[in-house]
Design a protein around this motif. Structure first.
Motif, PDB file in Angstrom:
ATOM      1  N   PRO A   1      35.017  29.271  22.463  1.00 50.67           N
ATOM      2  CA  PRO A   1      34.477  30.588  22.833  1.00 50.67           C
ATOM      3  C   PRO A   1      34.557  30.898  24.319  1.00 50.67           C
ATOM      4  N   ASP A   2      34.453  29.877  25.184  1.00 55.03           N
ATOM      5  CA  ASP A   2      34.487  30.158  26.618  1.00 55.03           C
ATOM      6  C   ASP A   2      35.886  30.548  27.099  1.00 55.03           C
ATOM      7  N   LEU A   3      36.881  30.458  26.202  1.00 56.74           N
ATOM      8  CA  LEU A   3      38.247  30.853  26.553  1.00 56.74           C
ATOM      9  C   LEU A   3      38.626  32.225  26.006  1.00 56.74           C
ATOM     10  N   LEU A   4      37.702  32.902  25.338  1.00 60.36           N
ATOM     11  CA  LEU A   4      38.037  34.153  24.667  1.00 60.36           C
ATOM     12  C   LEU A   4      38.465  35.248  25.636  1.00 60.36           C
ATOM     13  N   TYR A   5      38.065  35.126  26.898  1.00 62.47           N
ATOM     14  CA  TYR A   5      38.485  36.133  27.875  1.00 62.47           C
ATOM     15  C   TYR A   5      39.998  36.285  27.898  1.00 62.47           C
ATOM     16  N   TRP A   6      40.730  35.179  27.689  1.00 59.77           N
ATOM     17  CA  TRP A   6      42.188  35.229  27.762  1.00 59.77           C
ATOM     18  C   TRP A   6      42.787  35.968  26.578  1.00 59.77           C
ATOM     19  N   GLY A   7      41.986  36.276  25.591  1.00 59.23           N
ATOM     20  CA  GLY A   7      42.443  37.098  24.469  1.00 59.23           C
ATOM     21  C   GLY A   7      41.944  38.521  24.555  1.00 59.23           C
ATOM     22  N   SER A   8      41.247  38.854  25.639  1.00 62.66           N
ATOM     23  CA  SER A   8      40.807  40.235  25.842  1.00 62.66           C
ATOM     24  C   SER A   8      41.947  41.036  26.472  1.00 62.66           C
ATOM     25  N   LYS A   9      41.761  42.348  26.563  1.00 65.33           N
ATOM     26  CA  LYS A   9      42.813  43.186  27.143  1.00 65.33           C
ATOM     27  C   LYS A   9      43.059  42.826  28.609  1.00 65.33           C
ATOM     28  N   SER A  10      41.997  42.677  29.388  1.00 63.29           N
ATOM     29  CA  SER A  10      42.172  42.344  30.802  1.00 63.29           C
ATOM     30  C   SER A  10      42.642  40.901  30.982  1.00 63.29           C
ATOM     31  N   GLY A  11      42.128  39.976  30.189  1.00 61.44           N
ATOM     32  CA  GLY A  11      42.580  38.589  30.269  1.00 61.44           C
ATOM     33  C   GLY A  11      44.048  38.451  29.901  1.00 61.44           C
ATOM     34  N   SER A  12      44.491  39.236  28.905  1.00 62.69           N
ATOM     35  CA  SER A  12      45.900  39.211  28.507  1.00 62.69           C
ATOM     36  C   SER A  12      46.797  39.602  29.674  1.00 62.69           C
ATOM     37  N   ARG A  13      46.377  40.657  30.402  1.00 63.78           N
ATOM     38  CA  ARG A  13      47.189  41.126  31.524  1.00 63.78           C
ATOM     39  C   ARG A  13      47.312  40.048  32.606  1.00 63.78           C
ATOM     40  N   ALA A  14      46.240  39.284  32.806  1.00 64.75           N
ATOM     41  CA  ALA A  14      46.285  38.198  33.788  1.00 64.75           C
ATOM     42  C   ALA A  14      47.267  37.107  33.357  1.00 64.75           C
ATOM     43  N   ILE A  15      47.295  36.784  32.067  1.00 67.58           N
ATOM     44  CA  ILE A  15      48.228  35.780  31.549  1.00 67.58           C
ATOM     45  C   ILE A  15      49.664  36.274  31.676  1.00 67.58           C
ATOM     46  N   PHE A  16      49.899  37.547  31.356  1.00 67.23           N
ATOM     47  CA  PHE A  16      51.252  38.092  31.471  1.00 67.23           C
ATOM     48  C   PHE A  16      51.759  37.986  32.907  1.00 67.23           C
ATOM     49  N   ALA A  17      50.873  38.304  33.847  1.00 67.91           N
ATOM     50  CA  ALA A  17      51.264  38.228  35.260  1.00 67.91           C
ATOM     51  C   ALA A  17      51.609  36.788  35.647  1.00 67.91           C
ATOM     52  N   GLN A  18      50.800  35.839  35.173  1.00 66.48           N
ATOM     53  CA  GLN A  18      51.041  34.435  35.489  1.00 66.48           C
ATOM     54  C   GLN A  18      52.351  33.944  34.866  1.00 66.48           C
ATOM     55  N   ALA A  19      52.678  34.469  33.670  1.00 69.35           N
ATOM     56  CA  ALA A  19      53.890  34.037  32.978  1.00 69.35           C
ATOM     57  C   ALA A  19      55.135  34.768  33.472  1.00 69.35           C
ATOM     58  N   GLY A  20      54.959  35.788  34.309  1.00 68.00           N
ATOM     59  CA  GLY A  20      56.097  36.553  34.795  1.00 68.00           C
ATOM     60  C   GLY A  20      56.736  37.412  33.730  1.00 68.00           C
ATOM     61  N   ILE A  21      55.915  37.915  32.793  1.00 72.16           N
ATOM     62  CA  ILE A  21      56.400  38.720  31.674  1.00 72.16           C
ATOM     63  C   ILE A  21      56.095  40.192  31.954  1.00 72.16           C
ATOM     64  N   PRO A  22      57.014  41.096  31.709  1.00 74.05           N
ATOM     65  CA  PRO A  22      56.751  42.518  31.974  1.00 74.05           C
ATOM     66  C   PRO A  22      55.637  43.073  31.098  1.00 74.05           C
ATOM     67  N   PHE A  23      54.766  43.889  31.703  1.00 76.32           N
ATOM     68  CA  PHE A  23      53.691  44.545  30.974  1.00 76.32           C
ATOM     69  C   PHE A  23      53.365  45.857  31.684  1.00 76.32           C
ATOM     70  N   PRO A  24      52.735  46.818  31.009  1.00 81.63           N
ATOM     71  CA  PRO A  24      52.505  48.133  31.605  1.00 81.63           C
ATOM     72  C   PRO A  24      51.581  48.056  32.815  1.00 81.63           C
ATOM     73  N   ASP A  25      51.828  48.935  33.778  1.00 76.51           N
ATOM     74  CA  ASP A  25      50.945  49.028  34.930  1.00 76.51           C
ATOM     75  C   ASP A  25      49.578  49.534  34.469  1.00 76.51           C
ATOM     76  N   GLY A  26      48.544  49.100  35.161  1.00 71.85           N
ATOM     77  CA  GLY A  26      47.198  49.529  34.785  1.00 71.85           C
ATOM     78  C   GLY A  26      46.155  48.897  35.674  1.00 71.85           C
ATOM     79  N   SER A  27      44.917  48.932  35.219  1.00 78.38           N
ATOM     80  CA  SER A  27      43.809  48.396  36.011  1.00 78.38           C
ATOM     81  C   SER A  27      43.919  46.879  36.102  1.00 78.38           C
ATOM     82  N   PRO A  28      43.705  46.298  37.292  1.00 75.50           N
ATOM     83  CA  PRO A  28      43.864  44.852  37.469  1.00 75.50           C
ATOM     84  C   PRO A  28      42.707  44.028  36.913  1.00 75.50           C
ATOM     85  N   ALA A  29      41.585  44.676  36.619  1.00 75.27           N
ATOM     86  CA  ALA A  29      40.422  43.937  36.123  1.00 75.27           C
ATOM     87  C   ALA A  29      39.655  44.811  35.129  1.00 75.27           C
ATOM     88  N   SER A  30      38.653  44.216  34.490  1.00 74.78           N
ATOM     89  CA  SER A  30      37.855  44.950  33.512  1.00 74.78           C
ATOM     90  C   SER A  30      37.045  46.057  34.183  1.00 74.78           C
TER      91      SER A  30
END
Length: 534
Positions: free
Chosen positions: A173-202
Motif C-alpha cells: 500500500p505504501d507504493l500506491l502513489y506510483w500507480g496514481s496519475k501524478s506518480g505515473s508521470r514521475a515514473i514516465f519521466a524517470q524512464a525517459g518515456i514520452p507522456f503529455p505535458d501537464g502539472s508536475p505534481a498533485s
C-alpha cells in the motif's frame, strides 16, 4: 485512501510476510503449479463515490472468478469471498471450464464465503468488520502454504493479511502513489518515456487546478482541450474535459495572469465529465482527499488507446504478459468499455519495451505482481514511426484486461511470445479475442443466470475446448438487474473473434425481443421494443 508508512510496525510485519513469497514464487506461472491455498478477495478498495457510478459495480467482484480455473491443479484449494452470495449456476459455469478435472473434485476444493453485505463499503472492510468470518477463513488455510490475491491492495488488504498471518501477493500500500496519475508521470519521466505535458505534481484544490491549467495553456497556446484527472480515477470515470475552443480568440501570451485565470475559472461550470451526473462541485469536493492532475488532451484524427501488461515477481523479476488495444467510449472517448488482443503489431513491440522499462523502475521501488500501462497512439501517415505513442497512466492492480487474458491463457494452455507480440496455442495456432465488461441493454434486464445458460446451450455459444475458440462469460450476476454482461470471444483471427462476439449479441437481442413479445397474453396495442446501449 490513505497509505501506511512502511517503517511502522504493521508495515514491517507486512513486508516480513511478503518476503515469504520470495522463496516460492519466481514467476507468474509457478503459483499455478504448486500446492497452495489461495484466498481470493475481489475487493474494489477505491473511491466509492466513483465506483457507485458504474452500473452493477458490486458484481465486478465476479471478475476474478476466472481464478477458479486454478483448481485445475488437483492440489490447489481456493477460498473465494464476496459481498453477496454467488449464484451456484455462475460458479458451476466456471468449474465446467476446467480441462481434465472432474467437476466434483474441483468443487470439493472450493470454499465460497460471503459477508451478506451489499453496502458501498469495500469488501475487505466488510470482512474486517466480521471477526468470526476472519476466524473461519484462518482455520481453512494451511500455514506457510497460503497467500491472498486481490483486485487492488490498500491498507485494508494489508490489515487483513496481518490478521490472517498469510502474505498478500500484491503491491504494498505504501507504493500506491506510483500507480496514481501524478506518480505515473514521475515514473514516465524517470524512464525517459514520452507522456503529455501537464502539472508536475498533485493538485489539491480548485485554485491549484486553475493555476496549473493557466501555466499549461501558456506553454501550449494551440491546445484545444485539457483533461483534469482525479489521482485515483477508475476506468476513466474520474476524468473531466476542459474545452478551450470558446477561448480561441484569446492568446494566453497577451493576457495578464489574472485575466488567464479568470477565463479558465469561468470555464469550470462547462466541464464535460465522463461520469454520469457529475458536477464541478461534486468533482472538486474530492480534490482534498484524492488530488488531481491537469494535462494535455491528445488530439488526433486516428487515435487509439493501447496498453501493456506486466508482472513483477516477489524476487523483482519483470515479465511482459500481454498488449491490448482498449475499446473506449463516453463523451470524449475516456471510458473503458473493453479490449482487443493483441495490440496492433505496428506498435506492440514498442509498448513492450516501454512496459519493461517502467516495470524495472517499479520493481526497484519494491512493487510486486501485475501492473499495466495505458498509452495514447496517434497515427502519423508518412512519418517514422507511423504511430506516435505517449504514456498516460500506470495501474498497480488487476484491470479490465487481466481476466480475459487470464481466461485465454488458462483455457488454451498457450503462451505469449514477446519477440513477436503474439499468443500461440500449444499447436502453434495464433489466438485473438474481443472482450468487454459492458454489453448492456435494457432488453436484457430480467435474464437470470439460468436463462443465460439455456441460451448459451441452445445456440452453442460456449467456449469449445477442442478448437480453443468461442465465448466465455462473466459479470453474469449483473444481468438480471442491470441488463449488463461481460464476455470474451476467442478466435483464430480478429475477424473470427469479432464474428463470435457479434453472434452472442445478435442471439441475446433475438431471445430477449421474442420473449418479451410472447410474454404478454393479450396485448391491446402494438408494442415497440427499444434497446438502450451503454
Amino acid at each position: 485512501m490513505p497509505t501506511l508508512n512502511v517503517a511502522s510496525e504493521a508495515g514491517l510485519q507486512f513486508r516480513h510476510l511478503q518476503n515469504q513469497l520470495r522463496d516460492c514464487a519466481s514467476s507468474v506461472d509457478l503459483f499455478d503449479q504448486d500446492d497452495f491455498d489461495i484466498l481470493v478477495i475481489p475487493s474494489f478498495s477505491i473511491d466509492q463515490s466513483q465506483l457507485k457510478k458504474i452500473a452493477g459495480f458490486l458484481h465486478y467482484e465476479e471478475r476474478l472468478l476466472f481464478s477458479l480455473i486454478r483448481l485445475r491443479n488437483p492440489h490447489t484449494r481456493l477460498i473465494y469471498v464476496t459481498s453477496q452470495p454467488l449464484s451456484h449456476t455462475i460458479v458451476d459455469y466456471y468449474l465446467q471450464l476446467l480441462p481434465g478435472i472432474p467437476f466434483s473434485h474441483a468443487r470439493d476444493r472450493l470454499l465460497l464465503l460471503s459477508t451478506y453485505d451489499a453496502s458501498l463499503k469495500p469488501l475487505s472492510q466488510k470482512i474486517l468488520e466480521r471477526p468470526r468470518l476472519i476466524e473461519r477463513i484462518r482455520k481453512a488455510l494451511r500455514p506457510k502454504k497460503s497467500y491472498i490475491v486481490c483486485f487492488n491492495a490498500t491498507i485494508l488488504e494489508q490489515e487483513l493479511s496481518l490478521k490472517l498471518g498469510i502474505p498478500l501477493l500484491a503491491c504494498r500500500p505504501d507504493l500506491l502513489y506510483w500507480g496514481s496519475k501524478s506518480g505515473s508521470r514521475a515514473i514516465f519521466a524517470q524512464a525517459g518515456i514520452p507522456f503529455p505535458d501537464g502539472s508536475p505534481a498533485s493538485l489539491w484544490n480548485e485554485e491549484q487546478v486553475i493555476e496549473a491549467a493557466a501555466l499549461l495553456w501558456e506553454r501550449h497556446p494551440e491546445l484545444q482541450r485539457m483533461v483534469i484527472k482525479l489521482n485515483e480515477g477508475f476506468s476513466g470515470e474520474g476524468n473531466a474535459i476542459l474545452d478551450l475552443s470558446p477561448l480561441s480568440e484569446y492568446s494566453p501570451h497577451l493576457e495578464t495572469w489574472e485575466a488567464r485565470v479568470k477565463l479558465l475559472r469561468d470555464r469550470l461550470p462547462h466541464l464535460r465529465f465522463q461520469a454520469k451526473d457529475e458536477t464541478w462541485a461534486s468533482f472538486s469536493s474530492r480534490l482534498p482527499e484524492l488530488g488531481a492532475i491537469v494535462e494535455q488532451f491528445i488530439e488526433g484524427t486516428v487515435k487509439r488507446s493501447p496498453s501493456v501488461q506486466g508482472y513483477i515477481s516477489p524476487r523483482g523479476d519483470v515479465d511482459i504478459l500481454s498488449t491490448h488495444d482498449q475499446i473506449l467510449g463516453g463523451p470524449d472517448g475516456q471510458i473503458y468499455l473493453g479490449c482487443r488482443f493483441p495490440a496492433d503489431p505496428a506498435y506492440c513491440l514498442a509498448l513492450q519495451d516501454y512496459g519493461l522499462k517502467i516495470g524495472k523502475i517499479l520493481a526497484q521501488k519494491g512493487a510486486m505482481e501485475r501492473f499495466g500501462v495505458d498509452f495514447i497512439a496517434v497515427h502519423q501517415p508518412g512519418k517514422t514511426p507511423e504511430w506516435e505513442i505517449q504514456a498516460i497512466e500506470i495501474n498497480l492492480r488487476k484491470g479490465g484486461t487481466t481476466h480475459p487474458f487470464m481466461a485465454l491463457k488458462l483455457l488454451t494452455n498457450g503462451k505469449y511470445y514477446t519477440d513477436r507480440g503474439v499468443f500461440l496455442s500449444p499447436h502453434g495456432q495464433e489466438k485473438y479475442y474481443i472482450a468487454s465488461d459492458n454489453l448492456q441493454k435494457e432488453s436484457y434486464r430480467g435474464l437470470l443466470p439460468g436463462d443465460l445458460m439455456d441460451i448459451i446451450a441452445r445456440h452453442h455459444l460456449h467456449f469449445d475446448s477442442s478448437t480453443k475458440t468461442g465465448t466465455v462469460f462473466h459479470l453474469m450476476g449483473a444481468l438480471s438487474e442491470f441488463g449488463k454482461l461481460g464476455l470474451t470471444s476467442v478466435g483464430n483471427s480478429f475477424e473470427e473473434a469479432e464474428a463470435l462476439y457479434e453472434r452472442v449479441e445478435t442471439v441475446l437481442d433475438q431471445e430477449t425481443h421474442s420473449h418479451r413479445l410472447t410474454s404478454f397474453s393479450a396485448p391491446i396495442l402494438p408494442i415497440t421494443w427499444s434497446e438502450v446501449g451503454d
